[in-house]
Design an enzyme around this catalytic site. Structure first.
Site, mmCIF file in Angstrom:
data_model
loop_
_atom_site.group_PDB
_atom_site.id
_atom_site.type_symbol
_atom_site.label_atom_id
_atom_site.label_comp_id
_atom_site.label_asym_id
_atom_site.label_seq_id
_atom_site.Cartn_x
_atom_site.Cartn_y
_atom_site.Cartn_z
ATOM 1 N N LYS A 53 5.743 -98.562 44.256
ATOM 2 C CA LYS A 53 4.656 -99.372 43.700
ATOM 3 C C LYS A 53 4.947 -99.712 42.238
ATOM 4 C CE LYS A 53 1.254 -97.440 46.869
ATOM 5 N NZ LYS A 53 0.139 -96.516 47.100
ATOM 6 N N GLN A 97 -3.019 -91.935 43.991
ATOM 7 C CA GLN A 97 -2.296 -91.777 45.258
ATOM 8 C C GLN A 97 -2.926 -90.654 46.078
ATOM 9 O OE1 GLN A 97 0.039 -93.891 46.287
ATOM 10 N NE2 GLN A 97 0.396 -92.824 48.207
ATOM 11 N N ASP A 120 -7.023 -100.585 45.154
ATOM 12 C CA ASP A 120 -6.782 -100.063 46.501
ATOM 13 C C ASP A 120 -7.882 -100.524 47.475
ATOM 14 O OD1 ASP A 120 -4.553 -98.541 47.208
ATOM 15 O OD2 ASP A 120 -5.253 -96.773 46.106
#
Ligand code: GUN
Length: 288
Positions: A53, A97, A120
């Protein structure tokens, strides 16, 4: 092989080029899209995802900040870090994460991220906006699936879409995105009776369970569109999805490979969400 291969890697590359162009335009107006990624502990898979990412965000010219916290970080310390990033005007997207260590409440963490920086798309505000058809940050994997289909010229309207798997990250929001596109959606899961009866009726089948070879040729309708979200290792250690690719590819109309299908799209959509957040900064008067 009769199915058309949906090349997620190539579609994602194309999207990243478009994103990089837009980032350049923002740079000219003194805005550098900023993504903050928080990694807690040293889960090897999470480290790989986070590195990918970060690398992708730098490649399109974004500012990327990695915050690594030890396994022993307290929930309070993590929440304070998020609150600091919520107030940081150089950061447009915040990503924590998952999974997190057991002593940290994931829901509390997600709810602490500002919905306006939740790239997200996991915050209940964004999920609610998605459900009510409002503008929102869509979760990256479902969003990537939809963009991939559109780029391939497949319109979900009126199609029977069957989602196998009901996770908060993939299954549930994927179904909602398809519903928003006027598809008829069925969710299947571990308690579903006669899985095949449902999957064989699918014009578009999304497999998001995490079990190698769950979907065989016998599960699908001739000519169906097969989207494989699985990321598993088979007995010989090879990366594979939830779909038995070698047999399904001869019956399906379209199929995504693993790797090189949905995975690259997920990262491209994270960049797209971060860009979208940064563009909003153009219209926001900075507070003193
Ligand atoms: N863990 C597995 N997938 C994801 C994802 O898309 N976002 C975050 N934050 N964590 C994950």
């Amino acid at each position: 092989m009769t199915a058309v291969l949906i090349d997620g890697k190539e579609i994602a590359r194309k999207k990243r080029v478009e994103i990089a162009d837009e980032v350049k335009e923002l740079n000219e107006r003194n805005i550098i899209p900023g993504l903050a990624v928080i990694l807690v502990g040293d889960n090897q898979a999470s480290k790989t995802y986070v590195n990918n990412k970060q690398k992708a965000s730098k490649e399109v010219g974004m500012h990327s900040s990695l915050i690594t916290l030890s396994d022993s970080v307290t929930e309070q310390e993590l929440l304070e870090k998020i609150e600091e990033l919520n107030l940081d005007s150089s950061i447009h997207g915040i990503l924590v994460q998952l999974p997190l260590p057991a002593h940290i409440d994931e829901i509390k963490v997600i709810e602490t991220i500002s919905p306006e920086k939740d790239v997200d798309g996991f915050h209940p505000v964004n999920i609610g906006r998605l459900m009510t058809g409002q503008d929102a940050f869509f979760p990256c994997t479902p969003y990537g699936i939809m963009v991939m289909l559109k780029e391939t010229g497949i319109d979900p309207e009126g199609k029977n879409v069957v989602i196998v798997g009901r996770s908060n990250i993939v299954g549930k929001p994927s179904g909602q995105l398809f519903l928003n596109e006027n598809a008829t959606v069925t969710y299947c899961h571990s308690k579903t009776k006669d899985l095949k009866a449902h999957t064989r009726a699918a014009d578009i089948l999304v497999a998001a369970v995490g079990r190698a070879d769950l979907i065989t040729a016998d599960h699908i309708k001739e000519g169906a569109v097969i989207i494989d979200v699985g990321m598993n290792r088979n007995n010989s250690g090879k990366l594979c999805g939830d779909v038995s690719f070698d047999e399904v590819k001869d019956k399906a109309g379209y199929i995504t490979p693993v790797p090189g299908g949905v995975g690259p799209m997920t990262i491209a959509m994270l960049l797209l969400n971060t860009l979208k957040s940064a563009k909003k900064a153009l219209h926001t008067v900075p507070s003193k």
